[in-house]
Design an enzyme around this catalytic site. Structure first.
Site, mmCIF file in Angstrom:
data_model
loop_
_atom_site.group_PDB
_atom_site.id
_atom_site.type_symbol
_atom_site.label_atom_id
_atom_site.label_comp_id
_atom_site.label_asym_id
_atom_site.label_seq_id
_atom_site.Cartn_x
_atom_site.Cartn_y
_atom_site.Cartn_z
ATOM 1 N N HIS A 17 57.996 -48.641 48.890
ATOM 2 C CA HIS A 17 58.963 -47.545 49.584
ATOM 3 C C HIS A 17 60.381 -48.155 49.420
ATOM 4 C CE1 HIS A 17 55.315 -46.011 51.838
ATOM 5 N NE2 HIS A 17 55.643 -45.229 51.059
ATOM 6 N N LYS A 41 47.177 -34.689 59.769
ATOM 7 C CA LYS A 41 47.052 -36.022 59.767
ATOM 8 C C LYS A 41 47.212 -36.864 60.913
ATOM 9 C CE LYS A 41 47.394 -36.719 54.694
ATOM 10 N NZ LYS A 41 48.078 -37.512 53.790
ATOM 11 N N ARG A 90 54.197 -44.365 40.478
ATOM 12 C CA ARG A 90 53.283 -45.514 40.282
ATOM 13 C C ARG A 90 52.527 -45.634 38.973
ATOM 14 N NH1 ARG A 90 50.354 -45.069 46.023
ATOM 15 N NH2 ARG A 90 50.532 -42.898 45.223
ATOM 16 N N SER A 127 50.513 -46.871 51.148
ATOM 17 C CA SER A 127 50.313 -47.160 52.884
ATOM 18 C C SER A 127 48.882 -47.105 53.343
ATOM 19 C CB SER A 127 50.954 -46.144 53.639
ATOM 20 O OG SER A 127 52.511 -46.258 53.443
#
Length: 162
Positions: A17, A41, A90, A127
């Site tokens: 990040h 979440k 990514r 994460s």
């Protein structure tokens, strides 16, 4: 003034990040980091804790502003006059999803999305993966800023004891 937003849950913020935020901070006068709230979440860190961690590790850039947002990212952009979203990619699998989101966001409000390829060092990093590895005692100190690492270890210890 050139402005952009780097959105995410940042639970916790990783070196991947930070790589994207730092690179965006070199391209834009102001980079807004939007900690997006997903009520479905439950995070390891509260939204306020995530904001504090991001502010601490991004202080060195001098042009990063951090705040939370619940709702559509394009509303965040419209309310603040932000014309661009900066997203790290990514892998090809990220591109498929992010392209759809970028097209939807542009269609809704005209906000552009800029894709920044993640540094190869962080191409696998998330994460979720950091939390999982750390929860089993794995060393993630090279994947997250030192201040975040200590808080992660402390939080996992709290949860294990509690």
């Amino acid at each position: 003034m050139r402005r952009a937003v780097c959105p995410g849950s940042f639970d916790p913020i990783t070196n991947g990040h930070l790589d994207i935020i730092e690179r965006a901070s070199q391209l834009y006068d102001v980079v807004h980091v939007a900690v997006l709230i997903n009520k479905n979440k439950s995070g390891l860190f509260s939204v306020d804790e995530r904001i504090a961690l991001i502010e601490e590790v991004c202080e060195q850039y001098g042009n990063v502003q951090v705040e939370s947002h619940h709702g559509l990212l394009v509303d965040f952009c419209r309310d603040r006059g932000i014309p661009a979203i900066v997203k790290g990619l990514r892998a090809v699998s990220d591109f498929d999803y992010e392209l759809q989101m970028a097209q939807m966001n542009r269609g809704l409000t005209g906000v552009e999305t800029l894709f920044v390829p993640t540094s190869p060092t962080y191409s696998f990093l998330s994460s979720t993966l950091v939390k999982e590895v750390a929860s089993y005692g794995g060393d993630v100190s090279h994947l997250i800023p030192p201040a975040v690492h200590q808080r992660l270890i402390d939080r996992l210890a709290e949860r294990a004891a509690g």
